[in-house]
Design an enzyme around this catalytic site. Structure first.
Site, PDB file in Angstrom:
ATOM      1  N   ASP A  61       0.835  -1.153  -0.111  1.00  0.00           N
ATOM      2  CA  ASP A  61       0.103  -0.031   0.098  1.00  0.00           C
ATOM      3  C   ASP A  61       0.899   1.179   0.019  1.00  0.00           C
ATOM      4  O   ASP A  61       0.982   2.229   0.697  1.00  0.00           O
ATOM      5  CB  ASP A  61      -0.980   0.017   1.152  1.00  0.00           C
ATOM      6  CG  ASP A  61      -1.893   1.207   1.290  1.00  0.00           C
ATOM      7  OD1 ASP A  61      -2.081   1.683   0.132  1.00  0.00           O
ATOM      8  OD2 ASP A  61      -2.542   1.455   2.292  1.00  0.00           O
ATOM      9  N   ASN A 103      -2.393   3.279  12.799  1.00  0.00           N
ATOM     10  CA  ASN A 103      -3.496   2.455  12.888  1.00  0.00           C
ATOM     11  C   ASN A 103      -3.682   1.005  12.632  1.00  0.00           C
ATOM     12  O   ASN A 103      -4.079   0.093  13.387  1.00  0.00           O
ATOM     13  CB  ASN A 103      -4.557   3.083  11.811  1.00  0.00           C
ATOM     14  CG  ASN A 103      -6.042   2.313  11.982  1.00  0.00           C
ATOM     15  OD1 ASN A 103      -6.613   2.277  13.051  1.00  0.00           O
ATOM     16  ND2 ASN A 103      -6.115   1.504  11.009  1.00  0.00           N
ATOM     17  N   GLN A 169      -2.932  -5.365   6.309  1.00  0.00           N
ATOM     18  CA  GLN A 169      -2.810  -4.500   7.277  1.00  0.00           C
ATOM     19  C   GLN A 169      -3.594  -4.648   8.481  1.00  0.00           C
ATOM     20  O   GLN A 169      -4.570  -3.928   8.789  1.00  0.00           O
ATOM     21  CB  GLN A 169      -2.951  -2.917   6.671  1.00  0.00           C
ATOM     22  CG  GLN A 169      -2.084  -2.437   5.492  1.00  0.00           C
ATOM     23  CD  GLN A 169      -2.774  -1.337   4.733  1.00  0.00           C
ATOM     24  OE1 GLN A 169      -3.786  -1.246   4.281  1.00  0.00           O
ATOM     25  NE2 GLN A 169      -1.985  -0.436   4.390  1.00  0.00           N
ATOM     26  N   ASP A 171      -4.907  -4.080  11.949  1.00  0.00           N
ATOM     27  CA  ASP A 171      -5.233  -3.062  12.976  1.00  0.00           C
ATOM     28  C   ASP A 171      -4.718  -3.417  14.068  1.00  0.00           C
ATOM     29  O   ASP A 171      -4.684  -4.388  14.901  1.00  0.00           O
ATOM     30  CB  ASP A 171      -6.570  -2.637  13.287  1.00  0.00           C
ATOM     31  CG  ASP A 171      -7.385  -1.897  12.285  1.00  0.00           C
ATOM     32  OD1 ASP A 171      -7.025  -2.006  10.942  1.00  0.00           O
ATOM     33  OD2 ASP A 171      -7.944  -0.817  12.723  1.00  0.00           O
ATOM     34  N   ARG A 199       2.310  13.877  10.009  1.00  0.00           N
ATOM     35  CA  ARG A 199       0.994  13.758   9.349  1.00  0.00           C
ATOM     36  C   ARG A 199       0.541  12.360   9.917  1.00  0.00           C
ATOM     37  O   ARG A 199       0.873  11.292   9.568  1.00  0.00           O
ATOM     38  CB  ARG A 199       1.146  13.740   7.711  1.00  0.00           C
ATOM     39  CG  ARG A 199      -0.204  13.617   6.872  1.00  0.00           C
ATOM     40  CD  ARG A 199      -0.397  12.286   6.463  1.00  0.00           C
ATOM     41  NE  ARG A 199      -1.594  11.837   5.696  1.00  0.00           N
ATOM     42  CZ  ARG A 199      -2.023  10.743   5.644  1.00  0.00           C
ATOM     43  NH1 ARG A 199      -1.544   9.830   6.014  1.00  0.00           N
ATOM     44  NH2 ARG A 199      -2.980  10.645   4.699  1.00  0.00           N
ATOM     45  N   ASP A 201      -1.796   9.237  10.095  1.00  0.00           N
ATOM     46  CA  ASP A 201      -2.630   8.559   9.134  1.00  0.00           C
ATOM     47  C   ASP A 201      -4.105   7.908  10.067  1.00  0.00           C
ATOM     48  O   ASP A 201      -3.882   7.907  10.884  1.00  0.00           O
ATOM     49  CB  ASP A 201      -1.926   7.293   8.755  1.00  0.00           C
ATOM     50  CG  ASP A 201      -2.524   6.729   7.398  1.00  0.00           C
ATOM     51  OD1 ASP A 201      -2.595   7.329   6.549  1.00  0.00           O
ATOM     52  OD2 ASP A 201      -2.892   5.381   7.600  1.00  0.00           O
ATOM     53  N   GLU A 243      -4.949  13.481   9.563  1.00  0.00           N
ATOM     54  CA  GLU A 243      -5.817  13.023   8.382  1.00  0.00           C
ATOM     55  C   GLU A 243      -7.158  12.313   9.036  1.00  0.00           C
ATOM     56  O   GLU A 243      -7.270  11.077   9.568  1.00  0.00           O
ATOM     57  CB  GLU A 243      -5.042  11.812   7.535  1.00  0.00           C
ATOM     58  CG  GLU A 243      -6.106  11.540   6.417  1.00  0.00           C
ATOM     59  CD  GLU A 243      -5.969  10.086   5.963  1.00  0.00           C
ATOM     60  OE1 GLU A 243      -6.357   9.628   4.849  1.00  0.00           O
ATOM     61  OE2 GLU A 243      -5.579   9.169   6.735  1.00  0.00           O
ATOM     62  N   HIS A 309      -2.552  12.059  -2.467  1.00  0.00           N
ATOM     63  CA  HIS A 309      -2.036  10.654  -3.190  1.00  0.00           C
ATOM     64  C   HIS A 309      -2.935   9.774  -3.293  1.00  0.00           C
ATOM     65  O   HIS A 309      -3.046   8.707  -4.024  1.00  0.00           O
ATOM     66  CB  HIS A 309      -0.821  10.263  -2.549  1.00  0.00           C
ATOM     67  CG  HIS A 309      -1.136   9.990  -1.155  1.00  0.00           C
ATOM     68  ND1 HIS A 309      -1.390  10.836  -0.145  1.00  0.00           N
ATOM     69  CD2 HIS A 309      -1.267   8.781  -0.402  1.00  0.00           C
ATOM     70  CE1 HIS A 309      -1.899  10.241   1.096  1.00  0.00           C
ATOM     71  NE2 HIS A 309      -1.785   9.057   0.864  1.00  0.00           N
ATOM     72  N   ASP A 310      -4.170  10.062  -2.624  1.00  0.00           N
ATOM     73  CA  ASP A 310      -5.275   9.132  -2.642  1.00  0.00           C
ATOM     74  C   ASP A 310      -6.409   9.902  -3.775  1.00  0.00           C
ATOM     75  O   ASP A 310      -6.154  10.761  -4.381  1.00  0.00           O
ATOM     76  CB  ASP A 310      -6.202   9.175  -1.347  1.00  0.00           C
ATOM     77  CG  ASP A 310      -5.116   8.482  -0.238  1.00  0.00           C
ATOM     78  OD1 ASP A 310      -4.471   7.626  -0.760  1.00  0.00           O
ATOM     79  OD2 ASP A 310      -5.110   8.841   0.919  1.00  0.00           O
TER      80      ASP A 310
HETATM   81  C1  NOJ Z   1      -4.843   6.752   4.183  1.00  0.00           C
HETATM   82  C2  NOJ Z   1      -3.512   6.909   3.397  1.00  0.00           C
HETATM   83  O1  NOJ Z   1      -3.397   8.381   2.718  1.00  0.00           O
HETATM   84  C3  NOJ Z   1      -3.706   6.077   2.227  1.00  0.00           C
HETATM   85  O2  NOJ Z   1      -2.770   6.149   1.258  1.00  0.00           O
HETATM   86  C4  NOJ Z   1      -3.693   4.614   2.921  1.00  0.00           C
HETATM   87  O3  NOJ Z   1      -3.827   3.532   2.003  1.00  0.00           O
HETATM   88  C5  NOJ Z   1      -4.455   4.560   4.001  1.00  0.00           C
HETATM   89  N1  NOJ Z   1      -4.451   5.685   4.838  1.00  0.00           N
HETATM   90  C6  NOJ Z   1      -4.033   3.122   5.003  1.00  0.00           C
HETATM   91  O4  NOJ Z   1      -2.911   3.615   5.712  1.00  0.00           O
END
Ligand code: NOJ
Ligand code: CA
Length: 563
Positions: A61, A103, A169, A171, A199, A201, A243, A309-310
């Protein structure tokens, strides 16, 4: 002094190391390459770099699946290279914030490997387990359409584990005090190596209750205070940028009523309404979003962004509004993602139209908050929709006309460089734009410089000024005996508009244009009348350019009161 809060009034730049510049020729961007590009970033004028995950990771990821929180992925360099990088930034007065992805870990993390090995293992309770498949297993996926569930059976553990994101991933059980202590340790480690903050996440998920029995997850906001307290003890001026794509009603829970939780949050609410405004030429929902996100502690700040980036997440717009944005900016199914967003880069979304790009950037720079630029957007880079999911907008930085856009000497870059069509590196690259005084790059550099000369935006109070024309957004900021005013025309047609600056007496009589010689004088009972070209924008100082002579040193003093 409150002015020390550096994040209140800067320009952030977000980049991922792997796609920035490859110095050792293996096709993967690295710290040595980035270090050589710091003068570019310094010249651009950014005040802080947000560096995306660079720790050891299987990279499923894009690094948001970390397998060691205390290291640098060998593909990018060493801890030594990292410190050279933070040092190089400090030399140039640029701060660094890094991602704090706590997370979840990668399933390759030794903690998870230990946890799954036995119910009695030391780290078992660092993750979230269930003996049977929980009833909620098919709910709460963050990546619908790609991610099938939020609970997966692990053969080795003979149990189900919870994963808010992909199944690789797991938790972390963030309510576990040992996990909480480890998170602080991770922060302390990187602070010691020269970063100025994080930053963070997926904050709402980090602080939420997790478990098979949890029907409605509850956010444990007080955790945010402990994170901040720790950070502030270690380094007083370090920050957390959260975020958290949440509703305005809960913003204050994240900032803390006394400004004792997150220093910054991304303004997702304004982001979505901003794209709606640009798609519909109707500024009213955006003005509402600005009002809804106005309340925040004096020490807190919004991160204002266009693209990251998302995917561009439009999940909080109404269905009808979302359709308008899809139709205008991402009409093909292939451009959309997760049933809620658009995965394209900014420039192709705006048809590569310089007028619209400038409008978008001008808005980002003049809405309340600190602008956060996505790498490559400063030259108008495009996307590669052949790449899966969000990878389409994560292609290598285009530096020059050299092979692979000057990103690497290898002919196998980690992600293909865009090499055809109007966004190919032969057309869009830094070297070419550097030489052209009218390029997007030089425009961006100038707008950043001007943004830094207008601290009223970062520090002041704002008022949306009525113009009776939904296509026009006019905002005034007041701070320390000065005011600035910004007018944007969202429409593809020129507009004539009239408004009063809204200050007492003659104060709003002269508007001095900061970007051209086109100033404005009030006529007709203090009203200004402007003609804005299609997608036009104006940056004005109210009054004269002697504003620095007028500026007060403290807040809250009556403008007419002598020093
Ligand atoms: C938010 C990130 O911006 C994203 O790119 C990621 O896939 C998820 N969190 C999981 O970490
Ligand atoms: Ca490399």
């Amino acid at each position: 002094m409150i002015d020390d809060l550096w994040y209140k009034n800067g320009v952030f730049y977000c980049l991922s190391i792997g796609t920035y510049m490859d110095a050792n020729g293996d096709g993967i961007g690295d710290f040595k390459g980035l270090l050589r590009r710091l003068d570019y970033l310094h010249g651009l004028g950014v005040t802080a770099i947000w560096l995306m995950p660079f720790q050891p990771s299987p990279g499923k990821d894009d690094g948001y699946d970390i397998s060691d929180y205390y290291g640098v992925d060998p593909r990018y360099g060493t801890l030594g290279d990292f410190v050279e990088f933070t040092h190089g930034c400090r030399q140039r007065g640029i701060r660094v914030i890094i991602d704090l992805v706590v997370n979840h870990t990668s399933d390759a993390h030794p903690w998870f490997r230990d946890a799954r090995s036995s119910p009695d293992s030391q780290h078992r309770d660092w993750y979230v387990w269930a003996d049977k498949k929980p009833a909620s297993a098919n709910k709460g996926m963050v990546f619908p359409g790609v991610q099938k569930s939020t609970w997966t059976h692990d053969k080795e553990a003979k149990a189900w584990f919870f994963h808010r994101f992909y199944d690789f991933q797991p938790d972390l059980n963030t309510s576990n005090p040992y996990v909480q202590a480890e998170i602080l340790k991770i922060m302390g480690f990187w602070i010691q190596l020269g970063v100025s903050g994080f930053r963070m996440d997926a904050v709402p998920f980090v602080i939420s209750t997790k478990g098979a029995k949890v029907r409605t997850p509850v956010e444990q906001y007080d955790m945010l205070r402990s994170l901040r307290e720790f950070l502030q003890w270690r380094q007083g001026n370090a920050i957390i940028l959260a975020e958290a794509n949440v509703l305005p009603e809960t913003d204050m829970e994240y900032f803390g009523k006394d400004g004792d939780r997150m220093h910054m949050m991304f303004n997702f609410h304004v982001n979505q309404n901003l794209f709606y405004a640009m798609a519909s030429a109707d500024s009213r929902p955006l003005a509402k979003a600005l009002a809804a996100t106005e309340p925040r502690p004096a020490s807190a700040q919004w991160g204002l962004f266009l693209r990251n980036h998302d995917e561009l997440d439009l999940g909080r717009l109404t269905k009808a509004q979302r359709e308008v944005v899809f139709k205008r900016f991402g009409p093909d199914k292939d451009m959309q993602l997760y049933d809620r967003g658009i995965r394209r880069r900014l420039a192709p979304m705006l048809g590569g139209d310089r007028r619209r790009l400038e409008l978008a950037y001008s808005l980002m720079c003049t809405l309340p908050g600190t602008p956060v630029i996505r790498y490559g957007d400063e030259i108008g880079m495009g996307d590669n929709l052949d790449l899966p999911e969000r990878n389409c907008a994560r292609t290598p930085m285009q530096w020059s006309m050299e092979p692979q856009g000057g990103f690497t000497k290898s002919d196998k870059p980690c992600s293909p460089v865009i090499d055809n069509g109007p966004y190919g590196y032969e057309h869009i690259n830094v070297a070419k734009q550097r030489r052209d005084p009218n390029s997007m790059l030089n425009w961006t550099e100038r707008i950043i410089r001007m943004r830094k000369e207008v601290p009223e935006i970062g520090w002041g109070d704002f008022h949306v000024i009525a113009t009776r024309d939904p296509a026009i957004l006019a905002i005034r900021y007041d701070w320390r005996n000065n005011s600035v005013l910004f007018v944007h025309n969202l429409d593809e047609k020129p507009r004539e508009t009239s408004f009063s600056v809204g200050l007492a007496g003659d104060e709003g009589k002269h508007l001095i244009n900061l970007l051209s010689e086109d100033h404005s004088e009030a006529i007709d009972r203090g009203k200004h009348t402007l003609t804005l070209e299609a997608y036009g924008y104006r940056w004005y100082r109210v009054g004269g350019l002697d504003y620095l002579l007028k500026r007060r040193d403290i807040d809250g003093v009556n403008a007419n009161h002598p020093e």
